[in-house]
Scaffold this active site. Sequence first.
Site, PDB file in Angstrom:
ATOM      1  N   TRP A  48       0.831  -1.199   0.000  1.00 52.82           N
ATOM      2  CA  TRP A  48       0.000   0.000   0.000  1.00 52.82           C
ATOM      3  C   TRP A  48       0.872   1.258   0.000  1.00 52.82           C
ATOM      4  CZ3 TRP A  48      -5.252  -0.619   2.702  1.00 52.82           C
ATOM      5  CH2 TRP A  48      -6.033   0.526   2.556  1.00 52.82           C
TER       6      TRP A  48
ATOM      7  N   ASP B 122      -5.495  12.621  -2.915  1.00 49.68           N
ATOM      8  CA  ASP B 122      -6.436  13.276  -3.822  1.00 49.68           C
ATOM      9  C   ASP B 122      -7.124  12.235  -4.688  1.00 49.68           C
ATOM     10  OD1 ASP B 122      -5.174  13.058  -6.577  1.00 49.68           O
ATOM     11  OD2 ASP B 122      -3.554  14.145  -5.579  1.00 49.68           O
TER      12      ASP B 122
ATOM     13  N   ARG C  24      -5.131  -1.860  -7.726  1.00 51.94           N
ATOM     14  CA  ARG C  24      -5.342  -2.798  -6.623  1.00 51.94           C
ATOM     15  C   ARG C  24      -6.688  -3.519  -6.672  1.00 51.94           C
ATOM     16  NH1 ARG C  24      -0.300  -3.993  -5.313  1.00 51.94           N
ATOM     17  NH2 ARG C  24       0.935  -2.129  -4.848  1.00 51.94           N
TER      18      ARG C  24
END
Length: 295
Positions: A89, A187, A198
Amino acid sequence: MSNNAEQVEALRWKKFPVLDDGFVALVDVMGDDSAIVQAARVSYGAGTKTVSDDRTLIRYLMRHRHTTPFEMAEIKLLVRVPMDIWRQWIRHRTASVNEYSTRYSIAIDAAHRTPPDGWRRQSKNNRQGSEGFLDPEIGRQLSDEERELQEYARRVYQHRLELGVAREQARKDLPLSTYTEAYWKIDLHNLLHFLELRMDPHAQWEIAQYAHVIGHEIVARLFPITWEAFLDYRFQSVVLSRLDCEVIQKLASLGRIPATEDEFMEVQDPSWQGLFRCRERDECLEKLRKLGLVR
């Protein structure tokens, strides 16, 4: 276009469960679909355009990859995620992050566990992926060993703390399955890029579960028009390269649409010929099958 204030209040701090002990929660959001429109029309005035005009503009921006207006909206999340998944991540270096620190605080007493039927086999064609599952009987043994390992590691960690070892050192042997928590602010443009990667079927299953929750449970509700455009033009679309187009043109000129896999191989790009393994060729074949051009 109405704002998303009601949705924000309904979602704020609501914990959407992920995996066995993880979650995703909305902390705050700046902007909505209208903020994207406003950024695209610098001189935009409230009430000068209809909702249908706004939808058309957002879809145009998404379709032509005009990304800056989508950067005008931001989302802040609180996530609880296993450390090994967090490593993937955090590689998306386009967000502001503040993570739970085990130098200052006791490590979270929870670790991700795999059920007996959840142990995946290593893919033979993709070094970073998996395919299929191990027999649940073998999986049961692996799950028992996992539980024993995690419990032992936790006991060692707690014993060190009891003896006065510094937290920053006591933590060093905790398994990567240990959960961590973090605030993650990003954003909308970069969030959609994260989700496109993902949520993809080729992404690791665990991180994909987080991506699907963020996308379908949060982004879709806060930015419905943008989400619709994202699905249509990014996530559920097919992007054709020059080589892909040339293969299609060759098959069409020969009247071989839909084609067989053998016919596809006959007209493959010369740079793919002679290669036993060619991911670019495999991806082209997958696209053509999705489009119904190869059966």
